[in-house]
Motif scaffolding. Sequence first.
Motif, mmCIF file in Angstrom:
data_model
loop_
_atom_site.group_PDB
_atom_site.id
_atom_site.type_symbol
_atom_site.label_atom_id
_atom_site.label_comp_id
_atom_site.label_asym_id
_atom_site.label_seq_id
_atom_site.Cartn_x
_atom_site.Cartn_y
_atom_site.Cartn_z
ATOM 1 N N GLU A 42 -3.509 -5.665 73.675
ATOM 2 C CA GLU A 42 -3.130 -4.256 73.845
ATOM 3 C C GLU A 42 -4.309 -3.415 74.327
ATOM 4 O O GLU A 42 -4.146 -2.534 75.168
ATOM 5 C CB GLU A 42 -2.556 -3.666 72.558
ATOM 6 N N PRO A 47 -1.020 0.387 75.932
ATOM 7 C CA PRO A 47 0.190 0.313 75.106
ATOM 8 C C PRO A 47 1.490 0.167 75.896
ATOM 9 O O PRO A 47 2.418 -0.508 75.449
ATOM 10 C CB PRO A 47 0.173 1.619 74.316
ATOM 11 N N GLU A 48 1.573 0.767 77.072
ATOM 12 C CA GLU A 48 2.814 0.695 77.857
ATOM 13 C C GLU A 48 3.086 -0.730 78.340
ATOM 14 O O GLU A 48 4.199 -1.247 78.220
ATOM 15 C CB GLU A 48 2.740 1.645 79.051
ATOM 16 N N LYS A 51 3.969 -3.154 75.431
ATOM 17 C CA LYS A 51 5.364 -3.102 74.959
ATOM 18 C C LYS A 51 6.270 -3.993 75.787
ATOM 19 O O LYS A 51 7.301 -4.453 75.312
ATOM 20 C CB LYS A 51 5.908 -1.666 75.007
#
Length: 106
Positions: A42, A47-48, A51
């Motif tokens: 991460e 974070p995008e 995910k």
Amino acid sequence: MINQRPKNKRFTHISTALNTTLEPFRSRYAKGDFQEIWASWEAAVGPEIAKNAKPAGFRDGCLLVSVSCSVWMQHLQFLKSDITERINTAYGSPIIRDIRLRIGQQ
């Protein structure tokens, strides 16, 4: 006459038996390296992306990444060299040579 198991022997869990049996065939970059990659994933990709894409396997310098859909696969195709550089920097040595992408479970 039925062969009986000796009374003093304990059962061995299947995962223990498989790990012991397969250990000689594993890559030199085994669990420790993959755990390091997973831990820094991460931070390396943000974070995008984290995910929608997760490390799924690692063998002989090739990181297998599962992505959520073809759009993310296309996007990450362009970012492979950047991600490779970030993870290698976080790891402290050039552990990853290539990244392969697949659409699959996260």
